[in-house]
Enzyme design. Sequence first.
Site, short mmCIF file in Angstrom:
data_model
loop_
_atom_site.label_atom_id
_atom_site.label_comp_id
_atom_site.label_asym_id
_atom_site.label_seq_id
_atom_site.Cartn_x
_atom_site.Cartn_y
_atom_site.Cartn_z
N TYR A 54 0.85 -1.20 0.00
CA TYR A 54 0.00 0.00 0.00
C TYR A 54 0.88 1.24 0.00
CZ TYR A 54 -4.96 -1.00 0.27
OH TYR A 54 -6.25 -1.32 -0.05
N GLU A 56 -0.48 4.88 -0.33
CA GLU A 56 -1.25 6.13 -0.46
C GLU A 56 -0.33 7.34 -0.45
OE1 GLU A 56 -2.91 3.66 0.92
OE2 GLU A 56 -5.07 4.07 1.02
N ASP A 200 -8.12 12.81 -24.73
CA ASP A 200 -8.10 11.42 -24.26
C ASP A 200 -7.48 10.59 -25.38
OD1 ASP A 200 -8.61 8.77 -23.70
OD2 ASP A 200 -10.62 9.14 -22.90
N THR A 226 -5.42 5.39 -21.31
CA THR A 226 -5.16 4.07 -20.75
C THR A 226 -3.74 3.70 -21.18
OG1 THR A 226 -6.19 3.12 -22.71
CG2 THR A 226 -7.53 3.21 -20.71
N LYS A 229 -3.43 -0.21 -24.52
CA LYS A 229 -3.93 -0.38 -25.89
C LYS A 229 -2.74 -0.33 -26.86
CE LYS A 229 -8.60 1.24 -24.84
NZ LYS A 229 -8.77 2.14 -23.69
N ARG A 235 -2.81 -3.05 -17.87
CA ARG A 235 -4.12 -2.42 -17.72
C ARG A 235 -3.94 -1.26 -16.75
NH1 ARG A 235 -8.32 -5.35 -20.51
NH2 ARG A 235 -9.71 -3.83 -19.57
N1 DSN Z 1 -13.34 -0.35 -23.84
C1 DSN Z 1 -12.46 0.52 -24.59
C2 DSN Z 1 -12.54 0.24 -26.03
O1 DSN Z 1 -12.75 -0.90 -26.40
O2 DSN Z 1 -12.38 1.14 -26.84
C3 DSN Z 1 -12.68 1.94 -24.32
O3 DSN Z 1 -12.76 2.14 -22.95
#
Ligand code: DSN
Length: 417
Positions: A54, A56, A200, A226, A229, A235
Amino acid sequence: MSNDPSLAIADPEMFALIQGETQRQFDKLRMIPSENYASRAVQEAMGSPLNNKYSEGYPRKRYYEGQQFVDPIEELAQSRIRSLFGVEHANVQPYSGSPANLAVLFAFCKAGEKIMGLGLPAGGHLTHGWSVSITGAYFDSKAYGVRRDDHRIDMDEVRKLAEEHKPKVIFCGGTAYPRLWDFAAFGELARSVGAILVADIAHISGLIAGGAHPSPVGHADVITSTTHKTLRGPRGGMIMTRKELAPAIDKAVFPGLQGGPHVSQMAALAVAAKEASDPSFKRYAAQVVANAKALAKALGDRGYSLVSGGTDNHLLLIDLTNKNITGKLGAKALDAAGIELNYNSVPFDPRKPFDPSGVRLGTPAITSRGLKEADMERVATWFDDAVQSAGADAKLASIATEVQRFLKDYPAPGIAL
Ligand code: DSN
């Protein structure tokens, strides 16, 4: 038997499920554009005793002891992200993209204040103010869309809405928009109406890091993403910004929205950022786009109707109406044929989101396995055969076998069978 047995021994049922999923990821053309293969190194960083800690707070300002290794881990992740994207500040604690976006709203808006974002049916993300999301329920959201004729964002419409509503925050970026984002135009507009511009870049962060999509740095006040991707990390999520906005962002993430950061995720992000700063990642990002363009051409040649007529990035959105099949039935037939994608609304879709007209697919994961432009003809042929064979289970299974045989020669990062 050891009193700390391996997963295979401790929980054979779960072990078998994970083995099954691993094999499935190896055997299929994984074309969901938001998915990828994280490297073995990224996965090792995710699966370690860092899970037990942890932390914080932020480096050197923690609420728990024992941070001798966690502080440098978080600092390494921050500094690698700063230098990869050329930003002044990086918060690497958001659990994923949705909390990152909510933290930004918490930093700059009060409940009920106006925000703007690309509407979900036009390819935006839920958390840019869509009605069913907390961001639509707690803020007064005005969505902009795309033009009916070419499916591109209409900056005149965005300007009209922004001047009328004077939003506190404008989001640009999306999940099903196959074209380049004009971050400079959004930046100029946001400044003219006094809004905070949030880019974003969840879908395209790897393309930006690899130089295959223009960067929002210098145009957007805040950049969220994120990390799993096109960036090929764990993740997770992150927020980048300028020095003067950093305190508001940090405070909104912790203690505003989250508790302890996931240390393993921050460590794995640092590893991914190191990988993405290697010259080979530039080649990867360029290849993702080259493959997507080649696939768009090959599918267009086979009569598929591409939203916006093609792609500039890693993803394709296809309206299947002219093929007399719904998006859902098309996606299910393709999955049975070893081609994994998702059904998706298309702009101005007369059908409902749970049974829409289109499918969305992309090239990040198959490019991680080494597929090149020349392979896209073959992928398009399998795609077309599968769509035409919907309902013919034996034919779909035979395509899946061909796909599986083909993929044996393409190693998948992070997967050792
Ligand atoms: N779930 C993601 C996507 O597939 O684009 C976006 O959050």
